[in-house]
Design a protein around this motif. Structure first.
Motif, PDB file in Angstrom:
ATOM      1  N   LEU A  95      37.620 -32.630 -53.965  1.00 26.22           N
ATOM      2  CA  LEU A  95      38.335 -32.600 -55.233  1.00 26.22           C
ATOM      3  C   LEU A  95      39.668 -33.326 -55.138  1.00 26.22           C
ATOM      4  O   LEU A  95      40.320 -33.353 -54.088  1.00 26.22           O
ATOM      5  CB  LEU A  95      38.559 -31.151 -55.670  1.00 26.22           C
ATOM      6  CG  LEU A  95      37.282 -30.375 -56.023  1.00 26.22           C
ATOM      7  CD1 LEU A  95      37.601 -28.911 -56.295  1.00 26.22           C
ATOM      8  CD2 LEU A  95      36.584 -30.993 -57.224  1.00 26.22           C
ATOM      9  N   GLU A  96      40.079 -33.879 -56.273  1.00 23.39           N
ATOM     10  CA  GLU A  96      41.321 -34.649 -56.315  1.00 23.39           C
ATOM     11  C   GLU A  96      42.551 -33.771 -56.097  1.00 23.39           C
ATOM     12  O   GLU A  96      43.645 -34.272 -55.832  1.00 23.39           O
ATOM     13  CB  GLU A  96      41.433 -35.394 -57.652  1.00 23.39           C
ATOM     14  CG  GLU A  96      41.751 -34.532 -58.868  1.00 23.39           C
ATOM     15  CD  GLU A  96      40.548 -33.765 -59.412  1.00 23.39           C
ATOM     16  OE1 GLU A  96      40.730 -33.076 -60.423  1.00 23.39           O
ATOM     17  OE2 GLU A  96      39.456 -33.848 -58.819  1.00 23.39           O
ATOM     18  N   THR A  97      42.397 -32.449 -56.198  1.00 20.44           N
ATOM     19  CA  THR A  97      43.519 -31.527 -56.001  1.00 20.44           C
ATOM     20  C   THR A  97      43.853 -31.307 -54.530  1.00 20.44           C
ATOM     21  O   THR A  97      44.893 -30.711 -54.216  1.00 20.44           O
ATOM     22  CB  THR A  97      43.188 -30.167 -56.633  1.00 20.44           C
ATOM     23  OG1 THR A  97      41.942 -29.697 -56.108  1.00 20.44           O
ATOM     24  CG2 THR A  97      43.069 -30.287 -58.149  1.00 20.44           C
ATOM     25  N   VAL A  98      42.997 -31.775 -53.624  1.00 22.73           N
ATOM     26  CA  VAL A  98      43.231 -31.572 -52.194  1.00 22.73           C
ATOM     27  C   VAL A  98      44.405 -32.446 -51.733  1.00 22.73           C
ATOM     28  O   VAL A  98      44.435 -33.652 -51.977  1.00 22.73           O
ATOM     29  CB  VAL A  98      41.971 -31.919 -51.368  1.00 22.73           C
ATOM     30  CG1 VAL A  98      42.263 -31.852 -49.877  1.00 22.73           C
ATOM     31  CG2 VAL A  98      40.825 -30.976 -51.734  1.00 22.73           C
ATOM     32  N   GLU A  99      45.374 -31.812 -51.096  1.00 24.40           N
ATOM     33  CA  GLU A  99      46.496 -32.557 -50.526  1.00 24.40           C
ATOM     34  C   GLU A  99      46.071 -33.115 -49.172  1.00 24.40           C
ATOM     35  O   GLU A  99      45.744 -32.377 -48.250  1.00 24.40           O
ATOM     36  CB  GLU A  99      47.713 -31.643 -50.377  1.00 24.40           C
ATOM     37  CG  GLU A  99      48.296 -31.194 -51.706  1.00 24.40           C
ATOM     38  CD  GLU A  99      49.612 -30.461 -51.538  1.00 24.40           C
ATOM     39  OE1 GLU A  99      50.224 -30.579 -50.452  1.00 24.40           O
ATOM     40  OE2 GLU A  99      50.019 -29.785 -52.492  1.00 24.40           O
ATOM     41  N   ILE A 100      46.099 -34.421 -49.060  1.00 26.24           N
ATOM     42  CA  ILE A 100      45.573 -35.083 -47.869  1.00 26.24           C
ATOM     43  C   ILE A 100      46.606 -35.058 -46.746  1.00 26.24           C
ATOM     44  O   ILE A 100      47.750 -35.479 -46.925  1.00 26.24           O
ATOM     45  CB  ILE A 100      45.185 -36.535 -48.199  1.00 26.24           C
ATOM     46  CG1 ILE A 100      44.119 -36.552 -49.294  1.00 26.24           C
ATOM     47  CG2 ILE A 100      44.683 -37.255 -46.953  1.00 26.24           C
ATOM     48  CD1 ILE A 100      43.881 -37.900 -49.896  1.00 26.24           C
ATOM     49  N   ASP A 101      46.178 -34.528 -45.597  1.00 27.84           N
ATOM     50  CA  ASP A 101      47.010 -34.555 -44.405  1.00 27.84           C
ATOM     51  C   ASP A 101      46.103 -34.810 -43.203  1.00 27.84           C
ATOM     52  O   ASP A 101      44.884 -35.007 -43.354  1.00 27.84           O
ATOM     53  CB  ASP A 101      47.814 -33.254 -44.250  1.00 27.84           C
ATOM     54  CG  ASP A 101      46.932 -32.006 -44.205  1.00 27.84           C
ATOM     55  OD1 ASP A 101      45.747 -32.111 -43.809  1.00 27.84           O
ATOM     56  OD2 ASP A 101      47.420 -30.917 -44.555  1.00 27.84           O
ATOM     57  N   ASP A 102      46.678 -34.818 -42.018  1.00 28.27           N
ATOM     58  CA  ASP A 102      45.896 -35.126 -40.818  1.00 28.27           C
ATOM     59  C   ASP A 102      44.767 -34.117 -40.608  1.00 28.27           C
ATOM     60  O   ASP A 102      43.678 -34.474 -40.148  1.00 28.27           O
ATOM     61  CB  ASP A 102      46.803 -35.151 -39.585  1.00 28.27           C
ATOM     62  CG  ASP A 102      47.750 -36.342 -39.588  1.00 28.27           C
ATOM     63  OD1 ASP A 102      47.504 -37.302 -40.353  1.00 28.27           O
ATOM     64  OD2 ASP A 102      48.739 -36.301 -38.835  1.00 28.27           O
ATOM     65  N   GLY A 103      45.024 -32.854 -40.936  1.00 27.85           N
ATOM     66  CA  GLY A 103      44.005 -31.833 -40.763  1.00 27.85           C
ATOM     67  C   GLY A 103      42.809 -32.060 -41.671  1.00 27.85           C
ATOM     68  O   GLY A 103      41.652 -31.914 -41.244  1.00 27.85           O
ATOM     69  N   ILE A 104      43.068 -32.414 -42.925  1.00 29.01           N
ATOM     70  CA  ILE A 104      41.981 -32.687 -43.883  1.00 29.01           C
ATOM     71  C   ILE A 104      41.171 -33.891 -43.418  1.00 29.01           C
ATOM     72  O   ILE A 104      39.928 -33.892 -43.460  1.00 29.01           O
ATOM     73  CB  ILE A 104      42.556 -32.938 -45.292  1.00 29.01           C
ATOM     74  CG1 ILE A 104      43.164 -31.639 -45.865  1.00 29.01           C
ATOM     75  CG2 ILE A 104      41.487 -33.499 -46.221  1.00 29.01           C
ATOM     76  CD1 ILE A 104      42.171 -30.548 -46.179  1.00 29.01           C
ATOM     77  N   ILE A 105      41.851 -34.923 -42.980  1.00 22.30           N
ATOM     78  CA  ILE A 105      41.164 -36.140 -42.526  1.00 22.30           C
ATOM     79  C   ILE A 105      40.272 -35.832 -41.329  1.00 22.30           C
ATOM     80  O   ILE A 105      39.114 -36.260 -41.272  1.00 22.30           O
ATOM     81  CB  ILE A 105      42.196 -37.236 -42.181  1.00 22.30           C
ATOM     82  CG1 ILE A 105      42.898 -37.703 -43.461  1.00 22.30           C
ATOM     83  CG2 ILE A 105      41.522 -38.407 -41.475  1.00 22.30           C
ATOM     84  CD1 ILE A 105      44.136 -38.534 -43.213  1.00 22.30           C
ATOM     85  N   GLU A 106      40.802 -35.065 -40.365  1.00 24.42           N
ATOM     86  CA  GLU A 106      40.019 -34.721 -39.176  1.00 24.42           C
ATOM     87  C   GLU A 106      38.827 -33.838 -39.539  1.00 24.42           C
ATOM     88  O   GLU A 106      37.732 -34.018 -38.997  1.00 24.42           O
ATOM     89  CB  GLU A 106      40.907 -34.013 -38.156  1.00 24.42           C
ATOM     90  CG  GLU A 106      40.193 -33.667 -36.859  1.00 24.42           C
ATOM     91  CD  GLU A 106      39.566 -34.875 -36.174  1.00 24.42           C
ATOM     92  OE1 GLU A 106      38.498 -34.709 -35.536  1.00 24.42           O
ATOM     93  OE2 GLU A 106      40.125 -35.993 -36.289  1.00 24.42           O
TER      94      GLU A 106
END
Length: 201
Positions: A95-106
């Motif tokens: 979802l577009e509401t997800v704040e993207i950070d290193d943890g999300i990417i991994e």
């Protein structure tokens, strides 16, 4: 006794290819007397969609031979609910509401390695923070409601280096279908093609 206002339903909206062949459904949470999209907790809504799709109705009844797009927020992305899902049947729609950070990417990288496909939802502009996800995305869902003709063409040019299929969502006129076809979109979703339907369990 449960009233109609408390009812929860599973909805699905078809996704088509360039030949207007059905290739997937987006699985949707619906509730209330009129089976509308009243979502206040994305993770809870997705958990309910999973429960109804896989336990009550059955995934073969819900999807047939098509793939299923499942909306996931940050909480659901880390949830154990995903562990039991068939990776070959589902596309995880971030979802577009997800704040993207290193943890999300991994975490997305881990899920991709397990065999899940990844879609990015409601993309309407390019952001450098999206780049790592764009590099691994199988499908990029472009929100047509947010873009005029010039803006759409510019965004498609910016996304050209990435290999993910472009999916036009919120397609409401045949003119926009033809516009997206000319720009090389491969997948299409919107009211002009098919409205969501409700599956009652």
């Amino acid at each position: 006794m449960t009233s109609d206002k408390d009812n929860v339903y599973l909805g699905r909206q078809p996704i088509f290819d360039r030949q207007q062949h059905l290739v997937a459904y987006e699985l949707l949470y619906r509730s209330g007397e009129f089976a509308e999209a009243h979502v206040t907790d994305n993770a809870q809504a997705t958990a309910e969609v999973i429960r109804r799709s896989f336990k009550r109705i059955g995934i073969n009844t819900v999807l047939g031979e098509s793939a299923g797009f499942l909306n996931v927020d940050a909480e659901m992305l880390y949830s154990r609910h995903l562990d039991a899902l068939p990776v070959n049947r589902l596309v995880l729609e971030l979802l577009e509401t997800v704040e993207i950070d290193d943890g999300i990417i991994e975490r997305c990288r881990e899920l991709k390695q397990r065999g899940f496909r990844l879609a990015l939802d409601d993309v309407s502009s390019y952001d450098d923070r999206l780049a790592p996800l764009l590099e691994m995305a199988d499908i990029i869902k472009i929100d047509l409601a947010m873009l005029d003709q010039a803006g759409l063409a510019a965004l498609v040019r910016r996304l050209k280096p990435y290999t993910g299929k472009l999916l036009a969502e919120k397609v409401e006129t045949w003119e926009r279908v033809h516009e997206c076809m000319a720009l090389g979109f491969q997948l299409f979703q919107g009211f002009i093609l098919a409205r969501p339907s409700i599956l009652v369990s």
